[in-house]
Design a protein around this motif. Structure first.
Motif, short mmCIF file in Angstrom:
data_model
loop_
_atom_site.label_atom_id
_atom_site.label_comp_id
_atom_site.label_asym_id
_atom_site.label_seq_id
_atom_site.Cartn_x
_atom_site.Cartn_y
_atom_site.Cartn_z
N GLU A 90 -23.26 172.23 90.78
CA GLU A 90 -22.45 171.61 91.64
C GLU A 90 -21.84 172.85 92.74
OE1 GLU A 90 -19.22 169.79 89.56
OE2 GLU A 90 -20.39 167.94 89.11
N HIS A 91 -21.67 173.99 92.20
CA HIS A 91 -21.14 175.17 92.98
C HIS A 91 -22.07 176.52 92.63
CE1 HIS A 91 -17.61 173.03 94.43
NE2 HIS A 91 -17.69 172.74 93.59
N GLU A 107 -20.62 178.32 99.85
CA GLU A 107 -21.28 177.66 101.04
C GLU A 107 -20.11 177.23 101.92
OE1 GLU A 107 -24.20 177.32 102.19
OE2 GLU A 107 -25.13 178.85 100.41
N THR A 110 -17.56 173.91 101.06
CA THR A 110 -17.34 173.54 99.54
C THR A 110 -16.02 174.22 98.82
OG1 THR A 110 -18.67 175.56 98.77
CG2 THR A 110 -19.78 173.66 99.64
N GLN A 111 -15.40 175.19 99.61
CA GLN A 111 -14.38 175.70 98.87
C GLN A 111 -13.14 174.75 98.51
OE1 GLN A 111 -15.30 176.48 102.01
NE2 GLN A 111 -13.69 176.84 103.46
N GLY A 200 -27.21 173.44 98.40
CA GLY A 200 -27.40 172.52 99.42
C GLY A 200 -28.66 172.47 100.26
#
Length: 324
Positions: A90-91, A107, A110-111, A200
Motif C-alpha cells: 500500500e505504501h 510517492e 500518497t502522503q 505505483g
C-alpha cells in the motif's frame, strides 16, 4: 505541488506521476552522464514528506512497518513498506531518523492516505505525525557528490546518493550552489538501470514484496508481527510469488518507447510462431545514455528466463531481477 525550480533555464515540465518538477533541462543524455558521474542535483520536491516525533516513534513504527526500525540509529537510511491485511503493498516509505524526528518521503499524492493510516494507529503511544510537504522538499544528490549540506538538515545517505530534506523557502539558494539541475527523467533512467522498484509503477493492487525484490531492502524477515506479515512469511517459506520483476533491453531500432502498462508477450509462443498471450506488462521504461532503451516489467513467474519477449511490438531481451 509545482516546484519553483521549474523557472530554471531550460526546464521542461514532467508529466504523469512526476508532474510538478522538471522532466529535463534541455539535454537528457548529458544530464544522465552528469548524474552517473556524481554531479548536479535532482529536484524531487513533488514527493510527499511526513514526519513522526515523540518518545515512542521508533517502537511504534516498528509495529506498523515491514522493516526493523526499533533500534534504528540516527542518520541511518532505510526503506519500508506498509501492507494490506492480505500482504499487498500500500505504501513505500524512505526513512531516516535524526535522533529526535523520523523523516520519510513517499510517492507524490500518497502522503494524505499514509498520514490517515498512521493517525488511526496511534492509540496511546507518545507520537505525533505531520504532513510537512508544504514546508520541506526532497532534493537528490548522486553518489559521489561533494555538495556540502547544512548540519541541521535531515539527510538520507544511500548507495545511490543522498536525499536531502530542504526547507522550501531555501530551494532557490539550494539550486544556486548545488547545480547543475538534472531532470527527473535522468533519475528514472538510472533507477530502472539499478532495478529499483517504484510504488505505483512497478506495483498494482495485488503486488506483494517478493515479486519486486523488496524483500532485500524493505522487509525484515525476522521481526515481530505487522499487518500482512503472514503473507510475507508464507510465500517466503512455503511458496513462490505469482509474478517476478525483469529488466529488459529493448530493440534500439524502434522509435516508440513502450509505456507503463504496455503488454509483454513471449515472442513465437503462439501458433505458427506468432506471439502468445500477454505474460505481463511494462512497469517503467527509459532511454539510457549507455544502454539505449531499457525497461522494467512484471511477468508471470513461469515465463522462461531465456525467452525473447515482445513489449507491444518491440523485441526485448530479459535479465532476471527476481528469480522464478
Amino acid at each position: 505541488m509545482k516546484s519553483p525550480l521549474l523557472s530554471l533555464p531550460g526546464a521542461v515540465p514532467a508529466e504523469g506521476p512526476d508532474e510538478g518538477v522538471a522532466a529535463h533541462y534541455g539535454d537528457l543524455f548529458r544530464e544522465q552522464r552528469a548524474l552517473a558521474d556524481g554531479t548536479g542535483f535532482v529536484d524531487l520536491s513533488h514527493r510527499g514528506v511526513v514526519t513522526v516525533t515523540g518518545a515512542d516513534r521508533l517502537s511504534w513504527l516498528h509495529l506498523l512497518l515491514t522493516q526493523h526500525v526499533e533500534q534504528l540509529a540516527p542518520n541511518v537510511a532505510t526503506e519500508a513498506l506498509i501492507l494490506s491485511a492480505h500482504g499487498h503493498i500500500e505504501h513505500a516509505l524512505y526513512l531516516v531518523d535524526d535522533g529526535a524526528t523520523t523523516w520519510m518521503h513517499v510517492e507524490p499524492g500518497t502522503q494524505e492516505a499514509l498520514l490517515a493510516y498512521l493517525e488511526s494507529m496511534k492509540f496511546f503511544y507518545r507520537v505525533e505525525t505531520a504532513d510537512v510537504t508544504d514546508q520541506y522538499a526532497v532534493e537528490h544528490l548522486p553518489a559521489g557528490s561533494i555538495v556540502q549540506i547544512p548540519s541541521e538538515w535531515a539527510v538520507r545517505e544511500t548507495p545511490y546518493g543522498r536525499d536531502v530534506f530542504v526547507p522550501r523557502d531555501r530551494l532557490e539558494e539550494w539550486a544556486a550552489r548545488s547545480g547543475p539541475a538534472i531532470g527527473v527523467l535522468a533519475y528514472e533512467a538510472l533507477r530502472i538501470e539499478a532495478h529499483r522498484p517504484r510504488l505505483g509503477l512497478e506495483t498494482d493492487h495485488r503486488t506483494i514484496p517478493h515479486e519486486l525484490g523488496w524483500l532485500d531492502t524493505a522487509v525484515h524477515l525476522n521481526k515481530g508481527c505487522y499487518r500482512g506479515q503472514e503473507t510475507v512469511a508464507r510465500v517466503h517459506n512455503l511458496g513462490r510469488p505469482p509474478r517476478r520483476l525483469v529488466f529488459l533491453h529493448l530493440d534500439g531500432s524502434e522509435v516508440h518507447l513502450p509505456g507503463h502498462g504496455a503488454p509483454v508477450r513471449v515472442a513465437e509462443d503462439g501458433p505458427d510462431g506468432e506471439p502468445g498471450r500477454a505474460v505481463g506488462f511494462i512497469t517503467s521504461s527509459a532511454r539510457h545514455w549507455e544502454l539505449g532503451p531499457i525497461a522494467l516489467a512484471l511477468v508471470k513467474r513461469n515465463t522462461p528466463e531465456r525467452a525473447t519477449l515482445l513489449a507491444e511490438d518491440t523485441a526485448a531481451a530479459q535479465e532476471t531481477v527476481v528469480a522464478p
